[in-house]
Design a protein around this motif. Structure first.
Motif, PDB file in Angstrom:
ATOM      1  N   ARG A 319      14.193   8.963  18.552  1.00  0.00           N
ATOM      2  CA  ARG A 319      13.396   8.580  19.719  1.00  0.00           C
ATOM      3  C   ARG A 319      12.664   9.766  20.332  1.00  0.00           C
ATOM      4  O   ARG A 319      13.066  10.920  20.209  1.00  0.00           O
ATOM      5  CB  ARG A 319      14.273   7.904  20.778  1.00  0.00           C
ATOM      6  N   ARG A 335       5.916   5.360  30.600  1.00  0.00           N
ATOM      7  CA  ARG A 335       6.756   4.491  29.774  1.00  0.00           C
ATOM      8  C   ARG A 335       5.923   3.487  28.972  1.00  0.00           C
ATOM      9  O   ARG A 335       6.399   2.943  27.973  1.00  0.00           O
ATOM     10  CB  ARG A 335       7.772   3.758  30.650  1.00  0.00           C
ATOM     11  N   ARG A 340       4.703   6.009  22.261  1.00  0.00           N
ATOM     12  CA  ARG A 340       6.122   6.336  22.436  1.00  0.00           C
ATOM     13  C   ARG A 340       6.990   5.490  21.501  1.00  0.00           C
ATOM     14  O   ARG A 340       6.718   4.308  21.273  1.00  0.00           O
ATOM     15  CB  ARG A 340       6.558   6.099  23.888  1.00  0.00           C
ATOM     16  N   THR A 341       8.052   6.105  20.959  1.00  0.00           N
ATOM     17  CA  THR A 341       8.920   5.387  20.026  1.00  0.00           C
ATOM     18  C   THR A 341      10.380   5.635  20.347  1.00  0.00           C
ATOM     19  O   THR A 341      10.775   6.735  20.741  1.00  0.00           O
ATOM     20  CB  THR A 341       8.636   5.790  18.571  1.00  0.00           C
ATOM     21  N   TYR A 392      10.179   2.356  26.518  1.00  0.00           N
ATOM     22  CA  TYR A 392       9.414   2.351  25.265  1.00  0.00           C
ATOM     23  C   TYR A 392       8.792   0.965  25.104  1.00  0.00           C
ATOM     24  O   TYR A 392       8.889   0.313  24.071  1.00  0.00           O
ATOM     25  CB  TYR A 392      10.332   2.678  24.083  1.00  0.00           C
ATOM     26  N   GLU A 395       6.332  -0.204  22.121  1.00  0.00           N
ATOM     27  CA  GLU A 395       6.987  -0.405  20.834  1.00  0.00           C
ATOM     28  C   GLU A 395       7.809  -1.693  20.831  1.00  0.00           C
ATOM     29  O   GLU A 395       7.839  -2.418  19.834  1.00  0.00           O
ATOM     30  CB  GLU A 395       7.879   0.779  20.474  1.00  0.00           C
TER      31      GLU A 395
END
Length: 523
Positions: A319, A335, A340-341, A392, A395
């Motif tokens: 992450r 966020r 983002r992962t 996240y 995603e």
């Protein structure tokens, strides 16, 4: 279904008594010919099986058997009071609890360099069968455990979910109650240990017992902490009762760590993380292929015949660092960053490919942190936990869209971490009431973390109003039991009234049904 779920002093079933009687009968455990032909080890003055035994990751033809020899579990060097040489360990697997029908046996080497832990990968077994196993070393015999192989076709499955067992915050009665149910599987979703120094994380009601040693930093520290937790009789009973599927979260290393990032700015964090990973493998019934040099690959698939596939995830190692800090935050726009992962690109492809190819009737995505959106602020405004999937969000939306697009059969997300029971329905866009239901999420409360817990009707009602996709919340301690057939899944949320003393009964405080083809919680 009968099974072995405890030792003689803490026995809870007929099998427990038979197991204890067999363990005290020395020569009954391994045939004389086996003992004579294959001396197991040099004599050990004290019982080396203080940490119990375990099994895990079953297939249709095999299972992993585990133990670690440690006559002095919390010895300061982390080596469990064992001599400075490798030790030969005998093992047996039988079709009956009296071991009159031994179907496989052999020896393994408990090596000093791996803290005298043993991982035996048994194969060539019959699918859908119950088996019993045990170890012998240094003239001592372990208790007997119950395990089973996955079925060949579509057979009903009962499994229990557990998470978050802080030693100091309470007793492990939840594990004992799981053992009494004798499930087919136990799925542990992380925080099996906690890394804090003694009294470093205080529960509201105070500590009921205390960690040995200091904060976990060295390999010896992590070995001692795992060993201390493993001495708990209720935890040992749950391992004896069924094979486990395990995946770590943060506290097996450090609170809220993210990929290569320490949440506390630890300067040698990657070395510390490698030591934690090593100790985790040494204490879990995992296959040798899970080890990857100084790392560990915890994401994997375990199939339960044609009924179910468990896709176990790692939401820590790949992450990005948490946005806006680790905890609950209001007004954090970072966020929502689409780059983002929480899974990492490779694991995301692995998961989606496996889901698309799956022919199982049910697909369980077993992972660590809350996937459903949860606004913790009642009234105007929002506040989200940056350590979960809310940190996240893009995603998450892409993953749920893809699951819907591919037509994954009966996706169910299994989650720990939150110290609170949740039952939720997952949608790609939680702000849109017309966004389709894609999956359900089941979140188990903690075994003991945060102490006795409570149920505040007014607080729960307010949170449910803010989050209409969440059907149930409960802040008491407990676990979840799922009974699965081809047609439907029944989910029991089990809670305990207290963990500050031993012996609390477990009761079902909510029950839901999920019908095949319909990702909806029916109360």
């Amino acid at each position: 279904m009968p099974g072995c779920s405890g030792d003689m002093r803490n026995g809870i079933t007929r099998r427990s008594l038979l197991t204890a009687l067999a363990a005290g009968a020395g020569g009954l455990l391994l045939p004389d010919a086996v003992v004579a032909a294959r001396p197991v080890s040099r004599a050990l003055r004290r019982d080396p099986f203080t940490l119990g035994i375990a099994s895990g990751d079953p297939t249709g033809t095999g299972v992993v058997l585990w133990t670690r020899l440690a006559p002095d579990p919390t010895a300061p060097d982390g080596l469990g009071g064992m001599p400075a040489h490798d030790v030969e360990v005998g093992w047996q697997l039988a079709a009956d609890e009296r071991f009159s029908k031994v179907v496989a046996s052999g020896t393994a080497v408990a090596r000093r360099e791996t803290a005298h832990s043993v991982h035996v990968e048994v194969d060539g077994l019959e699918p859908g069968r119950e088996y019993f196993y045990r170890f012998r070393a240094g003239g001592h015999i372990s208790p007997a455990g119950r395990t089973r192989t996955a079925p060949a076709g579509v057979s009903p499955l009962t499994f229990a979910m557990a998470s978050c067992a802080h030693w100091e915050h309470g007793y492990y009665t939840a594990y004992r109650r799981i053992a009494e149910l004798e499930p087919d599987l136990v799925v542990h979703l992380g925080d099996y240990i906690y890394e804090y120094r003694p009294l470093g994380y205080r529960a509201p009601g105070g500590a009921v017992r205390e960690h040995v040693g200091g904060k976990c930093r060295t390999l010896a520290d992590y070995r001692i902490r795992h060993a201390q937790y493993k001495t708990d009789p209720d935890l040992q009973a749950a391992h004896l009762a069924a094979p486990w599927l395990v995946a770590f979260d943060d506290h097996e290393v450090e609170n809220n760590w993210a990929g290569p990032e320490s949440s506390l700015g630890t300067p040698d964090f990657l070395a510390r993380r490698a030591r934690a990973f090593r100790a985790y493998y040494e204490h879990m019934p995992l296959r040798r292929s899970r080890q990857r040099g100084t790392s560990i690959r915890i994401h994997r698939r375990v199939h339960w015949g044609e009924l179910a596939s468990f896709h176990l995830l790692d939401t820590r190692r790949f992450r990005d660092d948490q946005a806006c800090g680790d905890g609950e935050r209001a007004g954090c726009h970072d966020r929502l960053d689409p780059g983002r992962t929480i899974l990492g690109a490779d694991q995301r492809r692995w998961l989606l490919d496996g889901l698309a190819r799956s022919r199982a009737r049910w697909n369980f995505i077993a992972q660590q942190v809350l996937m459903a959106q949860r606004d913790a602020m009642t009234g105007p405004g929002t506040r989200f936990n940056m350590d979960g999937w809310d940190g996240y969000a893009a995603e998450r939306a892409r993953l749920l869209h893809r699951i819907k697009e591919v037509g994954v059969a009966n996706p169910v997300v299994l989650t720990g971490d939150a110290h609170m029971h949740h039952a939720a329905e997952l949608r790609p866009d939680f702000a849109d009431p017309d966004s389709p239901r894609v999956a359900v999420e089941l979140v188990t409360s903690s075994v003991s973390s945060d102490g006795d817990g409570y149920h505040d009707d007014a607080r729960v009602a307010a949170l449910l109003r803010e989050n209409p996709h969440i059907a149930y919340l409960d802040e008491r301690r407990g676990f979840v039991v799922c009974r699965v057939t081809a047609e439907e899944m029944t989910v029991d949320f089990r809670t305990l009234g207290y963990v500050s003393r031993r012996g609390a009964p477990a009761r079902t405080t909510a029950r839901f049904t999920v019908r095949s083809g319909h990702p909806q919680l029916i109360a």
